[in-house]
Design a protein around this motif. Structure first.
Motif, PDB file in Angstrom:
ATOM      1  N   LEU A  38      -5.773   3.185  -2.192  1.00  0.00           N
ATOM      2  CA  LEU A  38      -5.596   2.123  -1.199  1.00  0.00           C
ATOM      3  C   LEU A  38      -6.420   0.893  -1.558  1.00  0.00           C
ATOM      4  O   LEU A  38      -7.578   1.006  -1.968  1.00  0.00           O
ATOM      5  N   ALA A  59       0.812  -1.208   0.000  1.00  0.00           N
ATOM      6  CA  ALA A  59       0.000   0.000   0.000  1.00  0.00           C
ATOM      7  C   ALA A  59       0.850   1.265   0.000  1.00  0.00           C
ATOM      8  O   ALA A  59       0.435   2.309  -0.520  1.00  0.00           O
ATOM      9  N   ILE A  78       0.445   4.583  -2.406  1.00  0.00           N
ATOM     10  CA  ILE A  78       0.199   5.957  -1.950  1.00  0.00           C
ATOM     11  C   ILE A  78       1.159   6.909  -2.654  1.00  0.00           C
ATOM     12  O   ILE A  78       0.760   7.978  -3.140  1.00  0.00           O
ATOM     13  N   ALA A  99      -6.821  -2.512   2.973  1.00  0.00           N
ATOM     14  CA  ALA A  99      -5.748  -1.752   3.609  1.00  0.00           C
ATOM     15  C   ALA A  99      -6.127  -1.361   5.034  1.00  0.00           C
ATOM     16  O   ALA A  99      -7.273  -1.018   5.321  1.00  0.00           O
TER      17      ALA A  99
END
Length: 367
Positions: free
Chosen positions: A86, A58, A62, A90
């Motif tokens: 995400l 994740a 991002i 997550a």
């Protein structure tokens, strides 16, 4: 007055400098963003910190979601981009998409942290309540205009007063007979929230005047606890474990001890102020204020007296000692230095009393 300090990292959007921003989530973890700005967009974004994130994949997602976004993207747009990137499973522990947005905005000098400003403290001085309320507007304007450093000011006063919220009705909030019997001065402030019953020495009131960049990307609700983290630490040093009860009440296990209110001005200045009970005459308070059953039921109590839980009882300290401890913690945390009200600020406040805060039109603007 101490000269205003520039915001670190400020400059043109494409000055070639690597940008670095940090944000400590209130009650959570540290989030760090390092990035470049190339042709007006974010590049080489690298997020780090002591937070917890699952799955591992994740984090690069991002970074990819932020890369390519405009350098002038709003906090809401940055947060939305992170949230959309995400995976469904997550888990973000100790931070959030909003926290990432705040960190990136700080790296871009669109948002600021406490350490980006030189803070001043104004110690208590006795002033009429109308002047105290007017100063809240004047000093917030001065900070917004860049003519005063961000400042913490403690109130003091002598005359018994009730300060009502910007949107409250005088008729609904006050008992005229009680007001007259006890010689109460009634004043309307610029912030929302409820009425404050104030006699000399019965409570502790302070005001923070700050640029809105300090709360950029932080939700309205979260900004209360963020701006009062220092006072929670000060109360902790005095043996009081205090916490926020949403939206704006400050409480301990023994009950409510205070409440906060805010006002954001068009010029970028902001007012955040708090009143905490020290030693309130509950009998007199209920003779002056119309504290309705609906409000009391919402607080889970049957009488107004139970809502007053003075700091004197919980600390055993003099009011001046508590104020001194608060000033000390604020100064230590934010390297704040002493300041005083200037003659021009006091004159401006007095004029604002005459033109606004002392007029029937302002006081009775809500029927």
């Amino acid at each position: 007055m101490t000269p205003l300090l520039p915001i670190p990292g400020s400059g043109s959007a494409d000055d070639g400098a690597r940008r670095h921003g940090e944000y400590k989530v209130p009650g959570g973890k540290l989030v760090v963003a390092d990035l470049d700005v190339v042709d007006g967009v974010l590049a080489n974004v690298s997020l780090s910190g002591d937070f917890f994130l699952e799955p591992d994949e994740a984090l690069p997602e991002i970074n990819r979601a932020l890369t390519g976004l405009p350098a002038d993207a709003s906090a809401a747009d940055l947060s939305a981009a992170v949230a959309a990137a995400l995976p469904a499973d997550a888990i973000l522990f100790g931070f959030s998409a909003d926290a990432v947005a705040v960190t990136v905005r700080r790296a871009l000098a669109k948002a600021t942290g406490w350490a980006d400003h030189h803070w001043n403290i104004i110690a208590p001085s006795v002033l009429p309540t109308h002047v105290n309320v007017a100063l809240d507007e004047i000093l917030a304007e001065e900070v917004g205009a860049g003519r005063r450093n961000p400042t913490l000011r403690f109130w003091d006063w002598e005359e018994p007063s009730v300060v009502i919220g910007s949107f409250q009705s005088v008729r609904n909030e006050l008992d005229p007979a009680g007001v007259e019997r006890h010689g109460i001065s009634v004043v309307r402030r610029i912030s929302g929230g409820g009425a404050m019953f104030m006699e000399a020495g019965n409570c502790i009131t302070y005001s923070l005047y700050l640029p809105q960049t300090l709360v950029d990307g932080i939700s309205f609700a979260d900004s209360y606890g963020f701006l009062d983290a220092w006072v929670m630490a000060a109360l902790g040093k005095l043996g009081i474990s205090a916490f926020y009860v949403p939206l704006n009440d400050i409480a301990t296990e023994q009950g409510k001890i205070g409440g906060a209110a805010q006002k954001r001005l068009a010029n970028g200045g902001m007012l955040h102020h708090v009143t905490m009970s020290y030693d309130i005459d509950a009998d007199k308070m209920v003779e002056v204020l119309r504290i309705g059953k609906e409000k009391l039921s919402d607080k889970g109590t049957r009488s107004a007296k139970k809502r007053v839980d003075p700091l004197r009882r919980q600390t055993g300290l003099a009011r001046t000692e508590i104020v001194a401890a608060m000033m000390e913690v604020f100064a230590e945390r934010y390297a704040a230095t002493p300041s005083e009200l200037t003659e021009s600020e006091l004159a401006a406040a007095q004029h604002r009393v005459e033109s606004k805060f002392g007029t029937p039109e302002w006081l009775h603007r809500v029927p």
